[in-house]
Design a protein around this motif. Structure first.
Motif, PDB file in Angstrom:
ATOM      1  N   ASP A  58       0.824  -1.211   0.000  1.00 41.80           N
ATOM      2  CA  ASP A  58       0.000   0.000   0.000  1.00 41.80           C
ATOM      3  C   ASP A  58       0.861   1.264   0.000  1.00 41.80           C
ATOM      4  O   ASP A  58       0.553   2.229  -0.711  1.00 41.80           O
ATOM      5  N   ALA A  59       1.941   1.253   0.766  1.00 42.61           N
ATOM      6  CA  ALA A  59       2.841   2.414   0.811  1.00 42.61           C
ATOM      7  C   ALA A  59       3.495   2.638  -0.552  1.00 42.61           C
ATOM      8  O   ALA A  59       3.623   3.785  -1.005  1.00 42.61           O
ATOM      9  N   ALA A  60       3.903   1.569  -1.200  1.00 44.71           N
ATOM     10  CA  ALA A  60       4.524   1.691  -2.526  1.00 44.71           C
ATOM     11  C   ALA A  60       3.513   2.204  -3.549  1.00 44.71           C
ATOM     12  O   ALA A  60       3.845   3.057  -4.386  1.00 44.71           O
ATOM     13  N   GLU A  61       2.279   1.720  -3.475  1.00 42.37           N
ATOM     14  CA  GLU A  61       1.230   2.200  -4.375  1.00 42.37           C
ATOM     15  C   GLU A  61       0.998   3.700  -4.170  1.00 42.37           C
ATOM     16  O   GLU A  61       0.866   4.444  -5.135  1.00 42.37           O
ATOM     17  N   ASP A  62       0.964   4.130  -2.901  1.00 44.51           N
ATOM     18  CA  ASP A  62       0.782   5.554  -2.598  1.00 44.51           C
ATOM     19  C   ASP A  62       1.937   6.382  -3.141  1.00 44.51           C
ATOM     20  O   ASP A  62       1.731   7.456  -3.706  1.00 44.51           O
ATOM     21  N   THR A  63       3.153   5.885  -2.966  1.00 48.89           N
ATOM     22  CA  THR A  63       4.331   6.599  -3.463  1.00 48.89           C
ATOM     23  C   THR A  63       4.272   6.746  -4.981  1.00 48.89           C
ATOM     24  O   THR A  63       4.534   7.826  -5.523  1.00 48.89           O
ATOM     25  N   LEU A  64       3.919   5.669  -5.671  1.00 46.66           N
ATOM     26  CA  LEU A  64       3.808   5.743  -7.132  1.00 46.66           C
ATOM     27  C   LEU A  64       2.699   6.709  -7.548  1.00 46.66           C
ATOM     28  O   LEU A  64       2.862   7.477  -8.499  1.00 46.66           O
TER      29      LEU A  64
END
Length: 144
Positions: free
Chosen positions: A116-122
């Motif tokens: 989820d954090a990686a998706e938010d960053t992208l």
């Protein structure tokens, strides 16, 4: 008896060029539609605890964005090269694929938070035009 006006000659017919145009649009949208369906399926699996589905989804997104995802890289190397917040997901994926045991509930939860954090960053860091271009790019539909 009612008279029929002279200007009514035939029932409405869809012109041939419109069928061609609709076919071209449908074909052009095939890649994003297939990716959307694949993403939905993977997210359902990921939410049920399948870290491999989450890993496959995020690496495909990275590949479509032309990020460094090489076949010879380990999951941890891919995570470190692209998004450090992916390291817990990479570790859980490695354990699920090649470990002696599957990730426990705590590790799976941490991996999904990482996803989820990686998706938010992208979502925040990649410009819209680049995300739009990635949606039509068939790169992730081909096996690496």
């Amino acid at each position: 008896m009612e008279e029929v006006p002279d200007d009514v000659s035939e029932p409405f017919a869809i012109p041939g060029w419109l069928w061609w145009a609709a076919s071209v649009v449908l074909l052009a949208c095939a890649v994003p539609i297939v990716k959307w369906l694949r993403r939905r399926r993977r997210l359902v699996l990921a939410r049920s605890g399948d870290v491999s589905a989450a890993w496959a989804e995020i690496t495909d997104r990275l590949r479509d964005l032309d990020r460094e995802v090489d076949r010879g890289m380990t999951p941890t190397e891919i995570a470190e090269a692209n998004l450090p917040e992916l390291v817990p997901l990479a570790a859980a994926h490695s354990r699920a694929e090649w470990g002696a045991s599957t990730p426990d509930e705590r590790e799976t939860r941490r991996a999904m938070q990482s996803f989820d954090a990686a998706e938010d960053t992208l979502a925040r860091s990649v410009p819209r035009v680049r995300k739009l271009a990635a949606a039509w790019r068939p790169k992730s539909l081909k096996r690496p």
